[in-house]
Motif scaffolding. Structure first.
Motif, PDB file in Angstrom:
ATOM      1  N   GLU A 151       0.838  -1.204   0.000  1.00 47.90           N
ATOM      2  CA  GLU A 151       0.000   0.000   0.000  1.00 47.90           C
ATOM      3  C   GLU A 151       0.873   1.254   0.000  1.00 47.90           C
ATOM      4  O   GLU A 151       1.781   1.390   0.812  1.00 47.90           O
ATOM      5  N   GLY A 152       0.616   2.143  -0.941  1.00 47.49           N
ATOM      6  CA  GLY A 152       1.403   3.364  -1.080  1.00 47.49           C
ATOM      7  C   GLY A 152       2.409   3.302  -2.211  1.00 47.49           C
ATOM      8  O   GLY A 152       2.922   4.338  -2.645  1.00 47.49           O
ATOM      9  N   GLY A 153       2.706   2.098  -2.707  1.00 47.09           N
ATOM     10  CA  GLY A 153       3.626   1.955  -3.820  1.00 47.09           C
ATOM     11  C   GLY A 153       2.973   2.328  -5.140  1.00 47.09           C
ATOM     12  O   GLY A 153       1.751   2.510  -5.229  1.00 47.09           O
ATOM     13  N   VAL A 154       3.787   2.409  -6.176  1.00 43.80           N
ATOM     14  CA  VAL A 154       3.309   2.805  -7.499  1.00 43.80           C
ATOM     15  C   VAL A 154       3.893   1.859  -8.536  1.00 43.80           C
ATOM     16  O   VAL A 154       5.090   1.541  -8.507  1.00 43.80           O
ATOM     17  N   ARG A 190       7.636  -1.700  -9.895  1.00 39.22           N
ATOM     18  CA  ARG A 190       6.956  -1.005  -8.798  1.00 39.22           C
ATOM     19  C   ARG A 190       7.976  -0.276  -7.919  1.00 39.22           C
ATOM     20  O   ARG A 190       9.059  -0.804  -7.640  1.00 39.22           O
ATOM     21  N   HIS A 191       7.623   0.935  -7.499  1.00 33.72           N
ATOM     22  CA  HIS A 191       8.509   1.676  -6.600  1.00 33.72           C
ATOM     23  C   HIS A 191       7.739   2.125  -5.363  1.00 33.72           C
ATOM     24  O   HIS A 191       6.522   1.947  -5.261  1.00 33.72           O
ATOM     25  N   ALA A 192       8.446   2.686  -4.427  1.00 31.71           N
ATOM     26  CA  ALA A 192       7.922   2.897  -3.077  1.00 31.71           C
ATOM     27  C   ALA A 192       7.040   4.130  -2.925  1.00 31.71           C
ATOM     28  O   ALA A 192       6.576   4.425  -1.827  1.00 31.71           O
ATOM     29  N   GLY A 193       6.773   4.844  -4.006  1.00 27.48           N
ATOM     30  CA  GLY A 193       5.896   6.007  -3.909  1.00 27.48           C
ATOM     31  C   GLY A 193       6.637   7.258  -3.480  1.00 27.48           C
ATOM     32  O   GLY A 193       7.849   7.254  -3.229  1.00 27.48           O
ATOM     33  N   THR A 194       5.898   8.347  -3.394  1.00 26.92           N
ATOM     34  CA  THR A 194       6.493   9.635  -3.042  1.00 26.92           C
ATOM     35  C   THR A 194       5.597  10.377  -2.066  1.00 26.92           C
ATOM     36  O   THR A 194       4.416  10.043  -1.911  1.00 26.92           O
ATOM     37  N   GLY A 195       6.156  11.400  -1.438  1.00 34.82           N
ATOM     38  CA  GLY A 195       5.372  12.284  -0.568  1.00 34.82           C
ATOM     39  C   GLY A 195       4.766  11.546   0.619  1.00 34.82           C
ATOM     40  O   GLY A 195       5.274  10.529   1.085  1.00 34.82           O
ATOM     41  N   GLN A 196       3.656  12.059   1.083  1.00 31.19           N
ATOM     42  CA  GLN A 196       3.033  11.495   2.280  1.00 31.19           C
ATOM     43  C   GLN A 196       2.459  10.099   2.054  1.00 31.19           C
ATOM     44  O   GLN A 196       2.269   9.345   3.013  1.00 31.19           O
ATOM     45  N   SER A 197       2.199   9.741   0.818  1.00 27.41           N
ATOM     46  CA  SER A 197       1.605   8.433   0.540  1.00 27.41           C
ATOM     47  C   SER A 197       2.643   7.332   0.339  1.00 27.41           C
ATOM     48  O   SER A 197       2.280   6.167   0.153  1.00 27.41           O
ATOM     49  N   ARG A 198       3.922   7.644   0.398  1.00 26.91           N
ATOM     50  CA  ARG A 198       4.962   6.632   0.178  1.00 26.91           C
ATOM     51  C   ARG A 198       4.894   5.553   1.264  1.00 26.91           C
ATOM     52  O   ARG A 198       4.339   5.766   2.352  1.00 26.91           O
TER      53      ARG A 198
END
Length: 419
Positions: A54-57, A63-71
């Motif tokens: 959850e929070g990844g993209v 797939r990567h770990a996301g950015t900002g507050q949702s990472r």
């Protein structure tokens, strides 16, 4: 294996389960589906050592770990297991530590983390498993305070399920499909998390049934179905290499737990009172010290498609996983982080391999390694790998349902064109 080895499946429920499996509506923040981490393109896994939940993209190895507050705040602590043949009648224990099993421990037919709060009416151990990614902060629920589901689960594990069920049944297309698929449902407002879990299990049981590999064809009498290297590997598997002592029966798993010394890393699936980033395996479920660092024997059909291997994906290749069995201590001592497929996450890099600084813990894990299996030559290892390749289904490119282009929630489906 044949179709008779599987529990009966209602096709309408399976068709409904297909949509739910790929629909992000089941996650707390509506940003991840079951299919994100168990995608057919990656052998019903995700191609990573430890999942980015959850929070990844993105999907799979991209797939990567996301950015900002949702990472993401931490990695999923264990490798995403493949889903092949989990609808078989003989499957009674799931998860790397066996924390979900068919047992009437709490009067509801299953031993699960929900204990007595697992609702009645669950069809199978596969359906029981479907409840728990929905409650996991790192997998699908999201962080505390981010959404209603994660907040409710903080109070008690079963409090989030009614919220998810209401989300689903109030979507008109889903509501009508449940009425059509379940005889006891006459109106959408009657739909609960139980019907959702049973539909998910029906889909997985039918979609990920794999019983036509060259090995299966060979067992059915077609001796030309496997080549010479695969036949040599088969003879090793059931002979000198002794693989079948654990990878036994039609499932190619004894569904028991063994310590083979897979090198540790990542956040670990810690016990609630454990302050260390370690994974004690079956001990975390059983509380029996003799179960420390033991993990469930995986089933092997389509294993060539679901790298990396081990409960934490420590090894990228089947050859190295065989060497791990053959020489647990040597592979434990020689392992390096480069052996894992672990996408770089800058804010987690220090914690990923912190366990190796704890000499006492590393010594504890080294003391419980399984006995060494017979020494094999590199040629014999290659033959075993060839045999494991013969466990890949022949009709995987023709699934019962495939990946849908759209889902009733209207949320995006991961990798639309993959079937």
């Amino acid at each position: 294996m044949t179709a008779d080895d599987f529990l009966p499946v209602d096709r309408k429920q399976a068709a409904l389960g297909q949509l739910l499996f790929y629909d992000k509506i089941l996650s707390g923040n509506k940003n991840i589906s079951c299919g994100t981490c168990h995608h057919p393109k990656f052998g019903t896994s995700d191609g990573l050592s430890l999942g980015i939940g959850e929070g990844g993209v993105g999907l799979g190895t991209e797939r990567h770990a996301g950015t900002g507050q949702s990472r993401i705040e931490r990695r999923v602590p264990r490798n995403a297991p493949a889903l092949w043949n989990l609808g078989a009648r003989d499957v009674h224990t799931l998860m790397h530590d066996g924390r979900i099993s068919a047992a009437d421990t709490y009067g509801n037919l299953f031993n699960t983390p929900a204990e007595e709060w697992l609702p009645d009416g669950v069809d199978s151990v596969l359906a029981a498993q479907a409840f728990f990614p929905l409650t996991s902060e790192t997998e699908m629920a999201g962080g505390t305070g981010e959404n209603q589901v994660s907040g409710a689960v903080t109070d008690r594990i079963d409090n989030g399920w009614p919220i998810i069920a209401k989300r689903v049944r109030t979507i008109p297309q889903y509501g009508q499909r449940f009425v059509d698929a379940f005889h006891h449902i006459t109106a959408p407002e009657q739909v609960t998390i139980v019907e959702i879990a049973n539909a998910l299990a029906a889909f997985q049981s039918l979609e990920f049934q794999s019983i036509d590999s060259p090995f299966d064809q060979y067992l059915a009498g077609n001796t030309a179905a496997i080549n010479r290297a695969q036949k040599r590997g088969l003879d090793l598997f059931y002979g000198k290499a002794d693989c079948a002592s654990c990878h036994s029966g039609k499932l190619m798993s004894d569904q028991k737990f063994h310590a083979i010394g897979v090198p540790p890393f990542g956040p670990g699936r810690t016990r609630r009172f454990d302050l260390m980033a370690r994974d004690v395996g079956r001990l975390g479920e059983s509380d029996r010290i003799e179960d420390a660092y033991k993990f469930r024997t995986p089933m092997l059909r389509n294993v060539a498609l679901s790298a990396p291997y081990g409960h934490n994906g420590a090894h990228k290749t089947l050859g190295d996983m065989i060497r791990q069995h053959m020489d647990p201590q040597g592979m434990f001592d020689e392992w390096t982080p480069a052996s894992a497929n672990l996408p770089k996450v800058e804010w987690l890099q220090h914690a990923d391999f912190l366990i190796w600084q704890d000499r006492a813990e590393i010594e504890r894990q080294s003391r419980v390694l399984a006995s060494v299996t017979p020494t094999l030559s590199e040629a014999e290892i290659a033959d075993l790998v060839a045999f494991l390749g013969a466990l890949t289904g022949s009709s995987l490119d023709r699934p019962e349902f495939g990946v849908p282009n759209t889902v009733p929630s209207g949320l995006a489906v991961d990798l639309l064109n993959v079937r």
